[in-house]
Design a protein around this motif. Sequence first.
Motif, mmCIF file in Angstrom:
data_model
loop_
_atom_site.group_PDB
_atom_site.id
_atom_site.type_symbol
_atom_site.label_atom_id
_atom_site.label_comp_id
_atom_site.label_asym_id
_atom_site.label_seq_id
_atom_site.Cartn_x
_atom_site.Cartn_y
_atom_site.Cartn_z
ATOM 1 N N VAL A 33 0.945 1.149 -6.972
ATOM 2 C CA VAL A 33 1.652 0.396 -7.997
ATOM 3 C C VAL A 33 1.597 -1.075 -7.600
ATOM 4 C CG1 VAL A 33 3.854 0.028 -9.163
ATOM 5 C CG2 VAL A 33 3.177 2.349 -8.473
ATOM 6 N N GLU A 34 1.036 -1.890 -8.471
ATOM 7 C CA GLU A 34 0.912 -3.322 -8.200
ATOM 8 C C GLU A 34 2.272 -3.925 -7.851
ATOM 9 O OE1 GLU A 34 -1.287 -6.524 -7.456
ATOM 10 O OE2 GLU A 34 -2.168 -4.698 -8.282
ATOM 11 N N GLY A 35 2.308 -4.650 -6.744
ATOM 12 C CA GLY A 35 3.535 -5.320 -6.332
ATOM 13 C C GLY A 35 4.551 -4.425 -5.646
ATOM 14 N N ARG A 36 4.201 -3.187 -5.425
ATOM 15 C CA ARG A 36 5.133 -2.257 -4.776
ATOM 16 C C ARG A 36 4.442 -1.623 -3.558
ATOM 17 N NH1 ARG A 36 7.430 3.219 -7.355
ATOM 18 N NH2 ARG A 36 8.468 3.938 -5.486
ATOM 19 N N PRO A 37 4.580 -2.271 -2.410
ATOM 20 C CA PRO A 37 3.925 -1.746 -1.212
ATOM 21 C C PRO A 37 4.410 -0.331 -0.888
ATOM 22 C CG PRO A 37 4.918 -3.904 -0.798
ATOM 23 C CD PRO A 37 5.356 -3.465 -2.161
ATOM 24 N N TRP A 72 1.434 4.760 3.777
ATOM 25 C CA TRP A 72 2.535 4.529 4.715
ATOM 26 C C TRP A 72 2.319 5.330 5.999
ATOM 27 C CZ3 TRP A 72 6.240 6.763 7.651
ATOM 28 C CH2 TRP A 72 7.238 5.926 8.153
ATOM 29 N N PHE A 73 2.025 6.621 5.855
ATOM 30 C CA PHE A 73 1.850 7.459 7.041
ATOM 31 C C PHE A 73 0.594 7.079 7.817
ATOM 32 C CE2 PHE A 73 5.113 10.021 5.051
ATOM 33 C CZ PHE A 73 5.850 10.433 6.140
#
Length: 148
Positions: free
Chosen positions: A60-64, A71-72
């Motif tokens: 999602v653009e702008g949502r790291p 993440w993992f």
Amino acid sequence: MSNVKWTGGVEHWTHKNTPEGDIKLFLWEKKASSRVPHAGSIFFVHGSSMASQPTFDLHVEGRPYSSAMDWFADHGFDTWTMDNEGYGRSDKHRNINFDISNGADDLAAGSAYILEKTGAPSLLVYGISSGALKAAMFTERFPQRVAK
């Protein structure tokens, strides 16, 4: 409808033997970051509503870190997911109910491929929704393949 492009991972294919013939199963891998110590290998299992990549590797653009796989991977885990039969890019041609037991059969085929390909001794298995039920049945059948 736009054409979604998945990036940063590696596409793999394996198969499952059935009385009707081989079923092609799609797997998606993202390797652990080399910047941190290796922490293990995670096999993500989707539920009944959606295939593997939109569930575990959504961007999602702008949502790291909308991608659990990213993440993992950034925290030292090799990450894998697979489309169960009847979902995503895996075969959909059999006229069957793609139930929990069938999903556990898919995980048996997928885990055998991952363990052989990587040399990992076992996997961390994470399922959501009915994917948790598939993961539990798979673990009952193949406890030696599951670390947690």
